[in-house]
Design an enzyme around this catalytic site. Structure first.
Site, PDB file in Angstrom:
ATOM      1  N   HIS A 191     -27.004  22.399   0.262  1.00 12.07           N
ATOM      2  CA  HIS A 191     -27.177  22.917  -1.096  1.00 12.07           C
ATOM      3  C   HIS A 191     -26.307  24.149  -1.323  1.00 12.07           C
ATOM      4  CE1 HIS A 191     -29.261  23.586  -4.878  1.00 12.07           C
ATOM      5  NE2 HIS A 191     -29.338  24.868  -4.542  1.00 12.07           N
ATOM      6  N   GLU A 198     -26.098  16.097  -1.929  1.00  5.19           N
ATOM      7  CA  GLU A 198     -27.495  16.289  -1.548  1.00  5.19           C
ATOM      8  C   GLU A 198     -28.421  15.342  -2.309  1.00  5.19           C
ATOM      9  OE1 GLU A 198     -29.504  19.981  -2.839  1.00  5.19           O
ATOM     10  OE2 GLU A 198     -27.680  20.387  -4.003  1.00  5.19           O
ATOM     11  N   GLU A 242      -7.625   1.891 -13.097  1.00  5.29           N
ATOM     12  CA  GLU A 242      -7.037   3.062 -12.433  1.00  5.29           C
ATOM     13  C   GLU A 242      -5.833   3.582 -13.211  1.00  5.29           C
ATOM     14  OE1 GLU A 242      -8.188   2.312  -7.730  1.00  5.29           O
ATOM     15  OE2 GLU A 242      -6.313   1.489  -8.521  1.00  5.29           O
ATOM     16  N   CYS A 249       0.821  -1.213   0.000  1.00  2.00           N
ATOM     17  CA  CYS A 249       0.000   0.000   0.000  1.00  2.00           C
ATOM     18  C   CYS A 249       0.855   1.263   0.000  1.00  2.00           C
ATOM     19  CB  CYS A 249      -0.942   0.002   1.202  1.00  2.00           C
ATOM     20  SG  CYS A 249      -1.988   1.476   1.267  1.00  2.00           S
ATOM     21  N   TYR A 276      -9.745  -3.274 -11.118  1.00  2.00           N
ATOM     22  CA  TYR A 276      -9.557  -1.901 -10.630  1.00  2.00           C
ATOM     23  C   TYR A 276      -8.144  -1.387 -10.893  1.00  2.00           C
ATOM     24  CZ  TYR A 276      -7.129  -3.616  -6.437  1.00  2.00           C
ATOM     25  OH  TYR A 276      -6.227  -4.196  -5.581  1.00  2.00           O
ATOM     26  N   CYS A 330      -1.436   1.789  -3.014  1.00  2.00           N
ATOM     27  CA  CYS A 330      -2.424   2.856  -2.779  1.00  2.00           C
ATOM     28  C   CYS A 330      -1.833   4.262  -2.772  1.00  2.00           C
ATOM     29  CB  CYS A 330      -3.144   2.639  -1.446  1.00  2.00           C
ATOM     30  SG  CYS A 330      -3.511   0.932  -1.032  1.00  2.00           S
ATOM     31  N   LYS A 377      -0.024   5.368  -6.111  1.00  2.00           N
ATOM     32  CA  LYS A 377      -1.068   5.400  -7.129  1.00  2.00           C
ATOM     33  C   LYS A 377      -1.957   6.629  -6.969  1.00  2.00           C
ATOM     34  CE  LYS A 377      -4.796   3.515  -6.133  1.00  2.00           C
ATOM     35  NZ  LYS A 377      -5.719   2.482  -5.606  1.00  2.00           N
TER      36      LYS A 377
END
Length: 452
Positions: free
Chosen positions: A434, A439, A181, A42, A177, A47, A50
């Site tokens: 908002h 939302e 990615e 990682c 993935y 991770c 990356k």
């Protein structure tokens, strides 16, 4: 019997280091062997680097947006060497933090490979043997390379962070993935990216609507898909790699990236020789508490092949420590684990896919897709997707999928609500913020589909 250590950990990644630190801070004697760099996949090869590459690759779009907002911004050129220099400094810093924190906690670190000699003994690469009451295997996994002629002419994800220069044209084989990615990353950095996709769609295992949305956006951004295609011939031609696909497509590329999955790092660890059982993939078989067939040996993280995510390995480490050293038997909770795929656009998910929910029982499907304010103002056409799945009888939310900017940041807090058992009515009675993208999660109206 007197042991050198109460716990000896093989593997210095996130899970192994967390278990080692917790145990050492609890007053136990702990040793740890790591043959590569502290921090593991990682931090060093996954991770973290990356995600930093994702950030780098997003600046061209941000600069274009800035111009449309009135800024006199110019893209210029990307300097790969400058980025790599900063990246390596950051990885060195993180590695130092992992090592320093472990040592401060009292962990003895051995910077060499360790393997299991017997139920209570670890043998280091220099021949030294260390005994321990408990042994923890946390060696993670590695990228898999297919067994075919010419496969050696391609690289794997571990190699990407040290490329001598950016390729002009890249072929990525695999559409999980990792492949998706890096397709987004290199496309954003200006590389001509093509993908060989064995099936009809990318991101197998994810919600069909969500992965279809990501696929459409990736292609609109310039990534070329070859679906139903696998390499059948590979040759090195000068400084290029020639690849022929099963669909008849053939071309020369500067770089061929294998993104065809990962495998556990169990080779040569002596596990089966001492009675630890491995499954067909080579992953270590453990019970609900991380214990192997040998009572004194435990395992966690990617090497057990359950949920291969860094936060999962860390929580497995906590459960291990609670069970073994605090007398509080703790199972890892694998239910409703949120995750994110840092494709471009980003995909975050928690809970069931629509396909899984339909099999589970009657389900209401709520979904909306729209152009977010920030990019729409700048003339962007890409849409974001928000999707919610609920049990029809209970109104309980069983799945949420978000595709768009900051999807992971939103999903982290959505997952808290889902873990608490939130219903659609709970979301409905929550006031919206908002204007925001998020939302939409509390303003979804009628179902777009009702699954029997």
């Amino acid at each position: 019997m007197d042991f050198d250590y109460d716990l000896f950990v093989i593997g210095g990644g996130s899970g192994g280091v967390r278990a080692a630190r917790l145990t050492a801070l609890g007053g136990k004697k702990v040793g740890l062997a790591e043959e590569s760099r502290m921090g593991g996949t990682c931090v060093i090869r996954g991770c973290v680097p990356k995600k930093l590459m994702v950030y780098a690759s997003e600046y061209p779009e941000a600069i274009e947006q800035a111009r449309n907002y009135g800024w006199g911004a110019e893209k210029g050129s990307f300097d790969w060497d400058t980025f790599k220099g900063h990246l390596n400094k950051e990885l060195d810093r993180l590695e130092g933090a992992y090592e320093g924190n472990a040592e401060k906690a009292g962990v003895d670190i051995f910077k060499q490979r360790g393997k299991v000699a017997d139920a209570h003994t670890v043998e280091l690469a220099d021949g030294t043997r260390k005994t321990a009451k408990h042994i923890l295997i946390a060696v993670g996994g590695r990228p898999a390379r297919p067994e075919m002629d010419g496969a050696e002419h391609g690289i794997v994800s571990n190699d990407l962070f040290n490329l001598p220069k950016l390729p002009g044209k890249m072929l990525i084989v695999g559409a999980g993935y990792i492949g998706c990615e890096f397709a987004g990353i290199f496309n954003g950095l200006g590389v001509d990216v093509e993908m060989f996709i064995r099936k009809a769609q990318i991101l197998r295992g994810f919600d069909d609507e969500a992965r279809g949305h990501v696929a459409d956006c990736m292609q609109a951004r310039g990534v070329t898909f070859h679906t139903g295609c696998a390499p059948i011939a590979i040759e090195k031609r000068g400084d290029k790699v020639w690849v022929k696909g099963s669909n008849g497509h053939e071309e020369e590329y500067d770089t061929l990236l294998w993104a065809t999955g990962r495998k556990p790092n169990t080779d040569g660890l002596g596990l089966e020789e001492v009675g630890v059982k491995l499954n067909r993939r080579g992953a270590i078989e453990v019970d609900d508490y991380g214990q192997t067939a040998v009572p004194s040996i435990y395992a966690l993280g990617d090497v057990i092949g359950k949920v291969e995510l860094t936060p999962v390995a860390i929580r497995e480490a906590v459960a291990f420590h609670e069970t073994v050293f605090k007398g509080n038997k703790t199972k890892m909770d694998y239910d409703l684990i949120p995750s994110a795929t840092f494709t471009q656009p980003e995909l975050a998910t928690c809970g069931l896919t629509e396909e899984q929910a339909e099999e589970a029982g009657p389900t209401n499907v709520y979904a909306t897709a729209f152009r977010p304010m920030q990019s729409a103002f700048a003339g962007g056409d890409e849409r974001v997707l928000f999707k919610m799945l609920t049990e029809r009888d209970t109104d309980k939310i069983v799945g949420i999928h978000i595709v768009g900017p900051a999807a992971a940041e939103m999903m982290q807090f959505v997952a808290v609500a889902m873990k608490m058992g939130a219903t659609k009515a709970d979301f409905d009675r929550t006031c919206a913020i908002h204007p925001s993208m998020a939302e939409e999660l509390v303003t979804l109206k009628d179902p777009v589909r009702v699954l029997a």
